[in-house]
Design an enzyme around this catalytic site. Structure first.
Site, PDB file in Angstrom:
ATOM      1  CG  HIS A  22      -4.203  36.110  29.677  1.00 31.96           C
ATOM      2  ND1 HIS A  22      -5.330  35.979  28.889  1.00 31.96           N
ATOM      3  CD2 HIS A  22      -3.198  35.507  29.000  1.00 31.96           C
ATOM      4  CE1 HIS A  22      -5.014  35.336  27.784  1.00 31.96           C
ATOM      5  NE2 HIS A  22      -3.725  35.024  27.826  1.00 31.96           N
ATOM      6  CE  LYS A  46      -2.752  33.604  18.720  1.00 32.88           C
ATOM      7  NZ  LYS A  46      -2.720  33.773  20.184  1.00 32.88           N
ATOM      8  NE  ARG A  95      -1.648  27.245  27.927  1.00 33.36           N
ATOM      9  CZ  ARG A  95      -1.990  27.927  26.851  1.00 33.36           C
ATOM     10  NH1 ARG A  95      -2.808  28.933  26.956  1.00 33.36           N
ATOM     11  NH2 ARG A  95      -1.555  27.598  25.662  1.00 33.36           N
ATOM     12  CB  SER A 133      -7.430  33.371  24.380  1.00 33.70           C
ATOM     13  OG  SER A 133      -6.927  34.186  25.404  1.00 33.70           O
TER      14      SER A 133
END
Length: 172
Positions: A22, A46, A95, A133
């Protein structure tokens, strides 16, 4: 190029935790856009490790010395937040190909909601391709060494949360 420098980009995410991937993306984006707002999402499906206020404080500490980067928490629709900040770009990191389908759907929905806001994708630096993460949290939770995956003070906060034997590499 000057017109691009006045552009405000919003980089939304839960950042739970903020990773070096990040950080790299924000710093690279700050070279393209005049201002990057790290928009820490409070509404999420989440279950976060850190509260919204904690995640904002962590990100503020990471970017404290970069005047091009602002950190704010937000709740609600992203496009509404982007408009409220008079921004015109949503910044997203990619990614791998596996990120594309979800990100593409989100970009199209945001475009449907507000045609004046563009989504810009930036590929992650190759050094951080394997970092997420979720993976960092799992590694730390099970006692793995997360040094080099997150900024040092983030690692320290995770050690506080998971306990001293976790996230340090000790006993792993």
């Amino acid at each position: 190029m000057d017109s691009q420098k006045s552009c405000i980009a919003v980089y939304p995410g839960t950042f739970d935790p903020l990773t070096n991937g990040h950080v790299s993306l924000v710093r690279r984006a700050a070279m393209i856009f005049g201002t990057v707002i790290v928009a820490v999402a409070g509404d999420s499906h989440k279950t976060p490790l850190f509260t919204l206020d904690e995640r904002v404080a962590i990100a503020e500490q990471v970017f404290a010395n970069d005047r091009r980067v602002l950190v704010e928490g937000f709740k609600g629709l992203l496009v509404n937040y982007v408009k409220s900040r008079e921004a015109n770009v949503i910044l997203r990191g990619m990614r791998a190909v596996s990120d594309f389908e979800f990100e593409f759907q989100m970009a199209l929905m945001n475009r449907k909601l507000d045609r004046t806001i563009e989504t810009v994708f930036i590929m992650t630096d190759y050094k951080w391709l394997y970092i997420s993460s979720t993976i960092v949290k799992e590694v730390a939770k099970h006692g793995g060494d997360i040094r080099g995956m997150v900024p040092e003070h983030v690692r320290e906060r995770m050690l506080e949360r998971f306990g001293p034997a976790n996230g340090s590499g000790e006993g792993a």
